[in-house]
Design a protein around this motif. Sequence first.
Motif, short mmCIF file in Angstrom:
data_model
loop_
_atom_site.label_atom_id
_atom_site.label_comp_id
_atom_site.label_asym_id
_atom_site.label_seq_id
_atom_site.Cartn_x
_atom_site.Cartn_y
_atom_site.Cartn_z
N PRO A 85 -30.50 -43.40 48.03
CA PRO A 85 -31.31 -42.20 47.83
C PRO A 85 -32.58 -42.15 48.66
O PRO A 85 -33.24 -41.11 48.73
CB PRO A 85 -31.64 -42.26 46.34
N SER A 86 -32.96 -43.27 49.31
CA SER A 86 -34.21 -43.28 50.05
C SER A 86 -34.23 -44.42 51.06
O SER A 86 -33.75 -45.52 50.78
CB SER A 86 -35.40 -43.43 49.10
N LEU A 87 -34.80 -44.13 52.23
CA LEU A 87 -35.06 -45.18 53.22
C LEU A 87 -36.55 -45.48 53.30
O LEU A 87 -36.99 -46.28 54.11
CB LEU A 87 -34.52 -44.77 54.59
N ALA A 88 -37.34 -44.81 52.47
CA ALA A 88 -38.78 -45.05 52.42
C ALA A 88 -39.12 -46.07 51.36
O ALA A 88 -40.25 -46.55 51.29
CB ALA A 88 -39.52 -43.74 52.14
N ASN A 89 -38.15 -46.40 50.52
CA ASN A 89 -38.36 -47.31 49.41
C ASN A 89 -37.97 -48.73 49.82
O ASN A 89 -36.83 -48.97 50.23
CB ASN A 89 -37.54 -46.86 48.20
N SER A 118 -30.92 -36.34 46.20
CA SER A 118 -30.28 -35.05 45.95
C SER A 118 -28.78 -35.26 45.73
O SER A 118 -28.08 -35.76 46.61
CB SER A 118 -30.50 -34.10 47.14
N ARG A 119 -28.28 -34.88 44.57
CA ARG A 119 -26.85 -35.01 44.28
C ARG A 119 -26.01 -34.16 45.23
O ARG A 119 -24.94 -34.58 45.67
CB ARG A 119 -26.58 -34.61 42.83
N ASP A 120 -26.48 -32.97 45.56
CA ASP A 120 -25.74 -32.10 46.48
C ASP A 120 -25.69 -32.69 47.88
O ASP A 120 -24.66 -32.62 48.56
CB ASP A 120 -26.38 -30.71 46.53
N GLU A 121 -26.80 -33.30 48.30
CA GLU A 121 -26.83 -33.91 49.63
C GLU A 121 -25.91 -35.12 49.67
O GLU A 121 -25.23 -35.36 50.68
CB GLU A 121 -28.26 -34.31 49.98
N GLU A 122 -25.85 -35.88 48.58
CA GLU A 122 -24.94 -37.01 48.54
C GLU A 122 -23.49 -36.52 48.62
O GLU A 122 -22.65 -37.11 49.32
CB GLU A 122 -25.13 -37.82 47.27
N GLU A 123 -23.18 -35.44 47.93
CA GLU A 123 -21.83 -34.89 47.98
C GLU A 123 -21.44 -34.50 49.40
O GLU A 123 -20.32 -34.79 49.86
CB GLU A 123 -21.75 -33.67 47.07
N LEU A 137 -16.72 -48.07 50.36
CA LEU A 137 -17.93 -47.33 49.98
C LEU A 137 -18.82 -48.21 49.11
O LEU A 137 -18.34 -48.86 48.19
CB LEU A 137 -17.57 -46.07 49.19
N LEU A 138 -20.12 -48.18 49.41
CA LEU A 138 -21.11 -48.79 48.55
C LEU A 138 -22.04 -47.67 48.11
O LEU A 138 -22.70 -47.03 48.94
CB LEU A 138 -21.89 -49.88 49.30
N LEU A 139 -22.08 -47.42 46.81
CA LEU A 139 -22.78 -46.26 46.26
C LEU A 139 -23.90 -46.72 45.33
O LEU A 139 -23.81 -47.77 44.70
CB LEU A 139 -21.80 -45.38 45.50
N THR A 140 -24.95 -45.91 45.24
CA THR A 140 -26.11 -46.25 44.40
C THR A 140 -26.03 -45.53 43.07
O THR A 140 -26.11 -44.31 43.01
CB THR A 140 -27.42 -45.88 45.12
N GLY A 141 -25.87 -46.30 42.00
CA GLY A 141 -25.86 -45.72 40.66
C GLY A 141 -24.66 -44.85 40.37
O GLY A 141 -23.69 -44.78 41.15
N PHE A 142 -24.73 -44.12 39.24
CA PHE A 142 -23.59 -43.34 38.76
C PHE A 142 -23.90 -41.85 38.61
O PHE A 142 -23.05 -41.09 38.15
CB PHE A 142 -23.14 -43.88 37.40
N ASP A 143 -25.07 -41.43 39.00
CA ASP A 143 -25.48 -40.04 38.81
C ASP A 143 -25.11 -39.22 40.05
O ASP A 143 -25.81 -39.26 41.06
CB ASP A 143 -26.99 -39.96 38.56
N ARG A 144 -23.99 -38.50 39.97
CA ARG A 144 -23.56 -37.67 41.11
C ARG A 144 -22.78 -36.47 40.59
O ARG A 144 -22.45 -36.38 39.41
CB ARG A 144 -22.72 -38.49 42.09
N THR A 145 -22.48 -35.54 41.48
CA THR A 145 -21.77 -34.34 41.05
C THR A 145 -20.33 -34.67 40.68
O THR A 145 -19.76 -35.68 41.12
CB THR A 145 -21.76 -33.29 42.17
N GLU A 146 -19.74 -33.80 39.87
CA GLU A 146 -18.34 -33.99 39.49
C GLU A 146 -17.43 -33.90 40.72
O GLU A 146 -16.44 -34.63 40.82
CB GLU A 146 -17.93 -32.95 38.46
N GLN A 203 -40.32 -39.28 40.36
CA GLN A 203 -39.04 -39.04 41.04
C GLN A 203 -37.96 -38.63 40.05
O GLN A 203 -37.16 -37.74 40.30
CB GLN A 203 -38.59 -40.29 41.81
N LEU A 204 -37.91 -39.31 38.91
CA LEU A 204 -37.01 -38.99 37.79
C LEU A 204 -35.53 -39.06 38.17
O LEU A 204 -34.71 -38.26 37.73
CB LEU A 204 -37.34 -37.61 37.19
N ASP A 205 -35.19 -40.03 39.01
CA ASP A 205 -33.78 -40.34 39.21
C ASP A 205 -33.27 -41.01 37.94
O ASP A 205 -34.04 -41.38 37.04
CB ASP A 205 -33.61 -41.26 40.42
#
Length: 347
Positions: A85-89, A118-123, A137-146, A203-205
């Motif tokens: 979700p970030s390259l600044a972190n 952004s869930r839409d940007e990840e999609e 695939l290596l994915l961060t967390g479980f919060d994404r669009t259906e 941020q509230l991820d």
Amino acid sequence: MTAQKNDKKNDRNSRTTGKPTLNDVARRAGVSPITASRALRGVSTVAEELSEKVRQAASELGYVANPAARALASKQSHNIVVLVPSLANQLFIETLEAIHAVMHPRGLEVLIGNYHYSRDEEENLLRNYLAYQPRGLLLTGFDRTESARRMIEASGVPSVYMMDLDPGAGLHCVGFSQIRAGEAAARHLLKSGRKRLAYIGAQLDQRTLLRGEGYRRALQQAGCYDPALEVLTPRPSSVGLGGELFRQLLASQPQVEGIFFGNDDLAHGALLEAMRHGIRIPEQVAVLGFNDLPSSEFMVPRLSSIRTPRKAIGTHAAERLLDLINDKPVSEPVMDLGFELMVRESS
């Protein structure tokens, strides 16, 4: 098609396009095309002397590999897609470095997608990258669009989820419990006898919300949860924001005795703001951060924080993905690497 026909075809392509081919590189280096391909991908089984010859030949010819053509020819790519979700972190940078250290010696290229929380940007990134048939695939967390979930499942591409755990989902994941980390933060501050405890998150991820949930649960169990002491904002986490929220909280809730910050950079801002206004830490307010960034132990006072296994997550997630790619048996899909409470001067 015979090797001789392949050579002729590549020679013809080279003459037609003016671009050097892998065969051109192999001939100049005096190796087979297969060896040249492996050397250029950094496969560790190729002797360093041969690899250097191939790299030198490629440099002299100005050769650039065509990964799309290579994937089409072999019916599989040599790419691993990592979405963060970030390259600044700082925490994601450490994880990415660890992933690269595992994948590169095995001839696999790491493609990084940054979806800016952004869930839409990840999609959209998933849709674009899956078109190139990545190996994993290596994915961060479980919060994404259906829709993103359906794409991952339908692709059949081996996948590992990082940073968070979901034991009931049957998915391969490597990380730690955000909720338990939040609970540990609350117990640490409660142990010192403090009761009026706040949580500040930005941020509230999903991970920020989960660690806040764990903190809230522990305070509720202790009978001292006050919703007025919970400060949440969707603004990006930063040192400046941490100082601002710290100042605002103390102005509205001057009796607050301890604060758990959802990220270390927010806590850094609070410590700087406290120093600026002569607020004694931890005598007046205890401060606890999250992630234990490298600079935290050098703050004034030294910041107490929850240390997260960022490098280990990258290493183990990459190794788990390689096992899945190579059809190796995996006994347990969930790998809990835990966390560590680093108690220093601020609490």
